[in-house]
Structures are given as C-alpha cells and as structure tokens.
Design a protein around this motif. Structure first.
Motif, PDB file in Angstrom:
ATOM      1  N   GLN A 174       0.846  -1.188   0.000  1.00  0.00           N
ATOM      2  CA  GLN A 174       0.000   0.000   0.000  1.00  0.00           C
ATOM      3  C   GLN A 174       0.884   1.242   0.000  1.00  0.00           C
ATOM      4  OE1 GLN A 174      -3.728   0.361   0.347  1.00  0.00           O
ATOM      5  NE2 GLN A 174      -2.964   2.348  -0.369  1.00  0.00           N
ATOM      6  N   VAL A 175       0.614   2.123  -0.936  1.00  0.00           N
ATOM      7  CA  VAL A 175       1.306   3.399  -0.968  1.00  0.00           C
ATOM      8  C   VAL A 175       0.278   4.472  -0.662  1.00  0.00           C
ATOM      9  CG1 VAL A 175       2.675   5.016  -2.326  1.00  0.00           C
ATOM     10  CG2 VAL A 175       2.947   2.554  -2.686  1.00  0.00           C
ATOM     11  N   THR A 176       0.593   5.329   0.273  1.00  0.00           N
ATOM     12  CA  THR A 176      -0.320   6.406   0.622  1.00  0.00           C
ATOM     13  C   THR A 176       0.450   7.712   0.736  1.00  0.00           C
ATOM     14  OG1 THR A 176      -2.124   7.058   2.103  1.00  0.00           O
ATOM     15  CG2 THR A 176      -0.126   6.206   3.140  1.00  0.00           C
ATOM     16  N   GLN A 177      -0.275   8.789   0.629  1.00  0.00           N
ATOM     17  CA  GLN A 177       0.361  10.098   0.744  1.00  0.00           C
ATOM     18  C   GLN A 177       0.430  10.520   2.196  1.00  0.00           C
ATOM     19  OE1 GLN A 177      -2.153  12.512  -1.792  1.00  0.00           O
ATOM     20  NE2 GLN A 177      -0.737  12.290  -3.520  1.00  0.00           N
ATOM     21  N   PHE A 178       1.403  11.299   2.475  1.00  0.00           N
ATOM     22  CA  PHE A 178       1.573  11.879   3.806  1.00  0.00           C
ATOM     23  C   PHE A 178       0.271  12.557   4.227  1.00  0.00           C
ATOM     24  CE2 PHE A 178       4.312  13.577   7.129  1.00  0.00           C
ATOM     25  CZ  PHE A 178       3.639  14.722   7.527  1.00  0.00           C
TER      26      PHE A 178
ATOM     27  N   PHE B 152     -13.364 -10.172  10.336  1.00  0.00           N
ATOM     28  CA  PHE B 152     -12.656  -9.022   9.776  1.00  0.00           C
ATOM     29  C   PHE B 152     -12.142  -8.082  10.856  1.00  0.00           C
ATOM     30  CE2 PHE B 152     -13.259  -9.343   5.240  1.00  0.00           C
ATOM     31  CZ  PHE B 152     -14.300 -10.239   5.139  1.00  0.00           C
ATOM     32  N   CYS B 153     -10.994  -7.503  10.561  1.00  0.00           N
ATOM     33  CA  CYS B 153     -10.438  -6.485  11.443  1.00  0.00           C
ATOM     34  C   CYS B 153      -9.709  -5.474  10.563  1.00  0.00           C
ATOM     35  CB  CYS B 153      -9.480  -7.123  12.448  1.00  0.00           C
ATOM     36  SG  CYS B 153      -9.076  -6.076  13.844  1.00  0.00           S
ATOM     37  N   PHE B 154      -9.846  -4.198  10.897  1.00  0.00           N
ATOM     38  CA  PHE B 154      -9.251  -3.138  10.097  1.00  0.00           C
ATOM     39  C   PHE B 154      -8.310  -2.295  10.942  1.00  0.00           C
ATOM     40  CE2 PHE B 154     -11.863  -3.938   6.483  1.00  0.00           C
ATOM     41  CZ  PHE B 154     -13.081  -4.351   6.987  1.00  0.00           C
ATOM     42  N   LEU B 155      -7.264  -1.844  10.303  1.00  0.00           N
ATOM     43  CA  LEU B 155      -6.341  -0.892  10.908  1.00  0.00           C
ATOM     44  C   LEU B 155      -6.477   0.411  10.136  1.00  0.00           C
ATOM     45  CD1 LEU B 155      -3.944   0.004  12.663  1.00  0.00           C
ATOM     46  CD2 LEU B 155      -2.430  -1.103  11.010  1.00  0.00           C
ATOM     47  N   ASP B 156      -6.859   1.464  10.836  1.00  0.00           N
ATOM     48  CA  ASP B 156      -7.004   2.782  10.234  1.00  0.00           C
ATOM     49  C   ASP B 156      -5.879   3.681  10.720  1.00  0.00           C
ATOM     50  OD1 ASP B 156     -10.421   2.319  11.055  1.00  0.00           O
ATOM     51  OD2 ASP B 156      -9.595   2.226   9.017  1.00  0.00           O
ATOM     52  N   ILE B 157      -5.174   4.269   9.795  1.00  0.00           N
ATOM     53  CA  ILE B 157      -4.152   5.254  10.138  1.00  0.00           C
ATOM     54  C   ILE B 157      -4.697   6.600   9.677  1.00  0.00           C
ATOM     55  CG2 ILE B 157      -1.736   5.901  10.000  1.00  0.00           C
ATOM     56  CD1 ILE B 157      -1.087   3.047   9.147  1.00  0.00           C
ATOM     57  N   ARG B 158      -5.000   7.452  10.626  1.00  0.00           N
ATOM     58  CA  ARG B 158      -5.772   8.659  10.322  1.00  0.00           C
ATOM     59  C   ARG B 158      -4.967   9.686   9.532  1.00  0.00           C
ATOM     60  NH1 ARG B 158      -8.906  10.214  15.831  1.00  0.00           N
ATOM     61  NH2 ARG B 158      -6.754  10.404  16.540  1.00  0.00           N
ATOM     62  N   SER B 159      -3.721   9.858   9.895  1.00  0.00           N
ATOM     63  CA  SER B 159      -2.864  10.834   9.223  1.00  0.00           C
ATOM     64  C   SER B 159      -1.449  10.265   9.150  1.00  0.00           C
ATOM     65  CB  SER B 159      -2.882  12.159   9.979  1.00  0.00           C
ATOM     66  OG  SER B 159      -2.083  13.132   9.320  1.00  0.00           O
ATOM     67  N   PRO B 160      -1.199   9.422   8.162  1.00  0.00           N
ATOM     68  CA  PRO B 160       0.094   8.742   8.105  1.00  0.00           C
ATOM     69  C   PRO B 160       1.257   9.716   7.973  1.00  0.00           C
ATOM     70  CG  PRO B 160      -1.467   7.761   6.567  1.00  0.00           C
ATOM     71  CD  PRO B 160      -2.089   9.021   7.066  1.00  0.00           C
ATOM     72  N   GLY B 161       2.257   9.461   8.771  1.00  0.00           N
ATOM     73  CA  GLY B 161       3.496  10.189   8.646  1.00  0.00           C
ATOM     74  C   GLY B 161       4.566   9.286   8.063  1.00  0.00           C
ATOM     75  N   LEU B 162       5.706   9.892   7.733  1.00  0.00           N
ATOM     76  CA  LEU B 162       6.789   9.105   7.137  1.00  0.00           C
ATOM     77  C   LEU B 162       7.240   8.001   8.084  1.00  0.00           C
ATOM     78  CD1 LEU B 162       8.888  11.969   5.472  1.00  0.00           C
ATOM     79  CD2 LEU B 162       7.164  10.482   4.419  1.00  0.00           C
TER      80      LEU B 162
ATOM     81  N   LEU C 117       3.435  -0.868   4.045  1.00  0.00           N
ATOM     82  CA  LEU C 117       2.927   0.491   3.825  1.00  0.00           C
ATOM     83  C   LEU C 117       4.085   1.432   3.516  1.00  0.00           C
ATOM     84  CD1 LEU C 117       0.493   2.484   3.940  1.00  0.00           C
ATOM     85  CD2 LEU C 117       1.144   2.905   6.320  1.00  0.00           C
ATOM     86  N   THR C 118       3.936   2.143   2.421  1.00  0.00           N
ATOM     87  CA  THR C 118       4.880   3.189   2.043  1.00  0.00           C
ATOM     88  C   THR C 118       4.153   4.525   2.108  1.00  0.00           C
ATOM     89  OG1 THR C 118       6.065   1.676   0.582  1.00  0.00           O
ATOM     90  CG2 THR C 118       6.404   4.032   0.216  1.00  0.00           C
ATOM     91  N   VAL C 119       4.781   5.501   2.714  1.00  0.00           N
ATOM     92  CA  VAL C 119       4.201   6.839   2.822  1.00  0.00           C
ATOM     93  C   VAL C 119       5.064   7.790   1.994  1.00  0.00           C
ATOM     94  CG1 VAL C 119       3.503   8.691   4.385  1.00  0.00           C
ATOM     95  CG2 VAL C 119       3.362   6.303   5.134  1.00  0.00           C
ATOM     96  N   VAL C 120       4.419   8.478   1.060  1.00  0.00           N
ATOM     97  CA  VAL C 120       5.180   9.376   0.168  1.00  0.00           C
ATOM     98  C   VAL C 120       4.749  10.839   0.358  1.00  0.00           C
ATOM     99  CG1 VAL C 120       5.567   7.579  -1.535  1.00  0.00           C
ATOM    100  CG2 VAL C 120       3.524   9.027  -1.714  1.00  0.00           C
TER     101      VAL C 120
END
Lengths: 113, 109
Positions: A11-15, A73-83, A110-113
């Motif tokens: 998964q790639v997500t933006q900062f 099912f179980c979910f992990l939510d990252i509200r505001s991903p940082g690097l 997870l990659t944060v860009v």
C-alpha cells in the motif's frame, strides 16, 4: 489455503492521507492482533481484540485506530500517516485462553510518500 | 512491564552445523512460549511451542528448551540448512502475544 489474509500486500499512501488496512480470517478465532514491524525489528503490538473487546497498547499513537465489525474481519485505520509510519503491518489471530499459537497473515507493507 | 528479549541479534553458522538461538523473558507468569521464523517479506511462521510445565520439546530438527528458573528459552536447530536462514523470534502468550528482539540466522556454505 491462506487462513489469515491481509489486503493489500503493498500500500502506498500520501503523507497525511487516511489509509485503511484490512485483515480477514477463516479460523473463527476470537483474538485478533495488529502489529507494526519496521526493518530489522521485532513486530510491535499495537492493539488486539478479544471478540469485540478492544485492548490498546499504552504506547500506540492515537493516529492508529482499529475496527472489528465481526469475527472474521479487522481493520487498521491510520488517520494521518506520517513518514515514520512506513512499515510492515501484520495481522494475527489466536483463540482466547492462551496456550495456542497465533497465525499470521503475510502482512501489508505500507509506504508513505 | 513485560519484555521478551534475545541475547544475540545475529548468528552465523556453517551449513550442517547445529544452531542455538537464545531468548530471555521477564514475565514470570508466562506459561506458554512460541518460536517463530520470519523470512524476508513474509509474516512470522510457527516453528515450535512449549508450555511452562515442560522443560524440553522436540520437533523435526528443532528442539526448544525452557529454563524457568532463569527465565530463558533456547531454540536448537540441528544440521542447519540454507533454508533455515531467517530471523527467529521467541514470543509469549500469557494474555497477548509479545515478541522478543529477534535473531538473524545466516548460513555459510
């Protein structure tokens, strides 16, 4: 057949952009765990569920949340991903009462860009 | 607090030799321990477990020893093979699964 399935594998997500990782299981286990694993480190427990009872680790940042709508099912939510949140996220299941192994998924990187 | 730690972060052995990986734990109430193997890019894979009422358990090429007096676990791998190269973690489940630091095992041909 895989018993603990994590999606996506990568998964790639933006900062700062919220992201959700998912985990499903076919074992009907009542305990589910989420771990964060950074390079060359041991998996670090973020939180776990006994059925619907949520157990947060004291040092898990508020940025990390979890949902378990049903047994499977179980979910992990990252509200505001940082690097610094870039890592492998592992889901695992086991039966309550201890003394049984935990089964792991293959993880989501997870990659944060 | 709980902690499960390993003595050595890396271990290099010759192919065919025996490997011994050590682990210390601090929670004296722990009654169940697991060794996991993790290959690069994969989730941890169960190797062997042991309950606190035992001091030794053997599997195929692997043996786990538990010394409750000094709160120490070890994993012995007989006739180490290239496929054994991985990071090995000990873990405990009193109420939740907690991992030790991990040891990277490298096999030299």
């Amino acid at each position: 057949d895989a018993m603990v399935i994590q999606n996506p594998r990568y998964q790639v997500t933006q900062f700062g952009k919220p992201v959700t990782l998912s985990c499903s299981q076919t074992l009907n286990h009542n305990v589910m765990y989420w771990y964060q694993q950074k390079s060359s480190q041991a998996p670090k427990l973020l939180f776990h569920y006994y059925d619907k009872d949520f157990n947060n680790e004291a040092d898990t940042p508020d940025n990390f949340q979890s949902r378990r709508p049903n047994t499977s099912f179980c979910f992990l939510d990252i509200r505001s991903p940082g690097l610094g949140d870039a890592a492998m996220y592992l889901c695992a299941t086991s039966t309550q009462g201890g003394s049984t192994e935990a089964f792991f998924g293959q993880g989501t990187r997870l990659t944060v860009v | 607090g709980e902690s499960v730690g390993l003595h050595l972060p890396t271990l290099s052995v010759q192919e065919g030799d025996n490997s011994i990986i050590n682990c210390a734990y601090s929670n004296s109430a722990s009654d169940y321990f697991i060794w996991y193997k993790q290959e690069s890019g994969k989730g941890p894979q169960f190797i062997i477990d042991i309950r606190s009422n035992m001091d030794k358990r053997q599997g195929q090429r692997v043996t786990v020893l538990l010394n409750k007096t000094v709160k120490h676990l070890s994993l012995q791998i007989a006739a180490t093979q290239p496929g054994d190269s991985a990071v090995y973690f000990c873990a405990e489940i009193p109420q939740k699964l907690v991992f030790g630091q991990g040891t990277r095992l490298t096999i030299n041909p």
